[in-house]
Scaffold this active site. Structure first.
Site, short mmCIF file in Angstrom:
data_model
loop_
_atom_site.label_atom_id
_atom_site.label_comp_id
_atom_site.label_asym_id
_atom_site.label_seq_id
_atom_site.Cartn_x
_atom_site.Cartn_y
_atom_site.Cartn_z
N SER A 138 65.22 17.58 10.93
CA SER A 138 65.52 17.71 12.37
C SER A 138 66.89 18.35 12.48
O SER A 138 67.66 18.35 11.51
CB SER A 138 65.55 16.31 12.99
OG SER A 138 66.18 16.33 14.25
N TYR A 151 67.85 7.34 12.85
CA TYR A 151 67.17 8.64 12.76
C TYR A 151 68.08 9.68 12.09
O TYR A 151 67.65 10.41 11.19
CB TYR A 151 66.80 9.08 14.18
CG TYR A 151 65.90 10.28 14.28
CD1 TYR A 151 64.52 10.15 14.20
CD2 TYR A 151 66.43 11.56 14.50
CE1 TYR A 151 63.68 11.25 14.33
CE2 TYR A 151 65.60 12.66 14.63
CZ TYR A 151 64.23 12.51 14.54
OH TYR A 151 63.41 13.60 14.67
P1 NAD Z 1 54.56 12.46 17.22
O1 NAD Z 1 54.87 11.07 17.67
O2 NAD Z 1 53.86 13.38 18.14
O3 NAD Z 1 53.75 12.42 15.84
C1 NAD Z 1 54.13 11.58 14.79
C2 NAD Z 1 52.98 11.40 13.84
O4 NAD Z 1 53.37 10.46 12.84
C3 NAD Z 1 51.72 10.83 14.51
O5 NAD Z 1 50.57 11.41 13.95
C4 NAD Z 1 51.79 9.35 14.15
O6 NAD Z 1 50.54 8.70 14.13
C5 NAD Z 1 52.37 9.44 12.75
N1 NAD Z 1 52.94 8.16 12.35
C6 NAD Z 1 53.78 7.35 13.03
N2 NAD Z 1 54.01 6.23 12.35
C7 NAD Z 1 53.30 6.33 11.19
C8 NAD Z 1 53.14 5.50 10.06
N3 NAD Z 1 53.74 4.30 9.98
N4 NAD Z 1 52.33 5.91 9.07
C9 NAD Z 1 51.69 7.11 9.15
N5 NAD Z 1 51.83 7.96 10.17
C10 NAD Z 1 52.63 7.56 11.19
O7 NAD Z 1 55.98 13.05 16.77
P2 NAD Z 1 56.48 14.57 16.54
O8 NAD Z 1 57.46 14.86 17.62
O9 NAD Z 1 55.37 15.47 16.30
O10 NAD Z 1 57.34 14.35 15.22
C11 NAD Z 1 56.91 14.79 13.95
C12 NAD Z 1 58.11 14.93 13.03
O11 NAD Z 1 58.99 15.94 13.55
C13 NAD Z 1 58.94 13.66 12.89
O12 NAD Z 1 59.39 13.51 11.56
C14 NAD Z 1 60.11 13.92 13.82
O13 NAD Z 1 61.25 13.21 13.45
C15 NAD Z 1 60.30 15.41 13.62
N6 NAD Z 1 61.03 16.09 14.69
C16 NAD Z 1 60.55 16.06 15.97
C17 NAD Z 1 61.27 16.73 16.95
C18 NAD Z 1 60.79 16.78 18.37
O14 NAD Z 1 61.54 17.24 19.23
N7 NAD Z 1 59.56 16.37 18.67
C19 NAD Z 1 62.45 17.39 16.65
C20 NAD Z 1 62.91 17.36 15.34
C21 NAD Z 1 62.19 16.72 14.36
#
Ligand code: NAD
Length: 256
Positions: A138, A151
């Site tokens: 991130s 985080y």
């Molecule tokens: P999201 O909540 O849409 O998806 C997260 C996924 O992880 C889901 O499929 C969920 O079921 C799964 N998950 C959650 N807990 C779990 C567990 N205990 N075991 C297995 N799977 C699990 O989130 P997102 O925004 O798509 O985030 C995905 C990644 O991208 C994360 O690592 C997040 O930190 C990173 N990220 C997101 C953003 C953003 O702005 N959305 C920015 C930077 C980084």
């Protein structure tokens, strides 16, 4: 084409977008996530792009859960060519009130699962002289924000691990890179918008403009398709020289 790709947390948000990009590229995908309709999502993508898919709802909070998912992938596909460590959660709170359980969960999933999964696939990737590990860190892997202690800690840790994996894989055509997105509008961020609106006593629109996108020079969410394109690029044979790198797609956040 035809590579076997394991993507954690791929039944929602960024992981799903990355899965779709690989499917479009003709690669086969093991889906994982806690969404109840995970099997249907995997089947739908498989049908749409004519690739093999399978789904396992392993909870990646523990080493056993991660091993269960990796074992499932080997049973289904025989090999894993590309591992995308994407699953992640968030919790926002001042440190002195940060629930210990939430801290431990964020470290377990966002950082420790990346180590467990990479450890579990590395031997086979080295043996086949091809492997691509892509870690979704991130902008918070290179910058801090208040109230996101767990985080930010986990995402910085993932970048350190990315560099070590790059070194240990180098002689075996196994690369490891990190992608650092700014804000992507996914269920994870939609939850944060709601929390921040309560915390700051603002409307959700004000939170997006004045809080979420404040640090991005480009005042729009990062499109999930762009993350997918970068991941597919990093997985290519001709990206062999790209390893230990940190790809920021943060709309200019870290330019400041
Ligand atoms: P999201 O909540 O849409 O998806 C997260 C996924 O992880 C889901 O499929 C969920 O079921 C799964 N998950 C959650 N807990 C779990 C567990 N205990 N075991 C297995 N799977 C699990 O989130 P997102 O925004 O798509 O985030 C995905 C990644 O991208 C994360 O690592 C997040 O930190 C990173 N990220 C997101 C953003 C953003 O702005 N959305 C920015 C930077 C980084």
């Amino acid at each position: 084409m035809n590579r076997k790709v394991l993507i954690t947390g791929s039944t929602s948000g960024i992981g799903l977008g990355i899965a779709e990009a690989f499917a479009k590229n003709g690669d086969h995908i093991i889906f994982n996530g806690l969404e109840k309709n995970g099997a249907e999502i995997a089947a739908e993508i498989g049908n749409r792009y004519g690739v093999k898919t399978a789904f396992k709802n392993s909870n990646l909070m523990t080493p056993e859960g991660v091993q269960e998912l990796v074992d499932f992938a080997y049973t289904e596909f025989g090999t894993i060519d590309v591992l995308v460590n994407n699953a992640g959660i968030q919790h926002v709170s001042p440190i002195e009130d940060f629930p210990l359980e939430k801290y431990q969960q964020i470290i377990a999933l966002n950082m420790n699962s990346v180590f467990y999964a990479s450890r579990a696939v590395l031997r086979q990737m080295k043996e086949q002289r091809f492997g691509r590990i892509i870690n979704i860190s991130s902008v918070h892997g290179i910058r801090a924000s208040e109230y996101k202690s767990a985080y930010v800690t986990a995402k910085h840790g993932v970048i350190g691990l990315t560099k070590v994996l790059a070194l240990e894989g180098a002689a075996f055509n196994v690369t490891c890179n990190a992608i650092c997105p700014g804000y992507v509008k996914t269920p994870l961020v939609e939850g944060q918008i709601k929390d921040q609106a309560i915390f700051h006593h603002m409307s959700e629109e004000e939170v997006i403009e004045k809080v979420m996108l404040k640090k991005q020079a480009v005042k729009s969410f990062i499109p999930v398709e762009k993350l997918g394109e970068i991941a597919v690029f990093l997985s290519a044979e001709n990206a062999a020289a790209v390893s230990g790198s940190v790809f920021t797609l943060d709309g200019g956040w870290s330019a400041q």
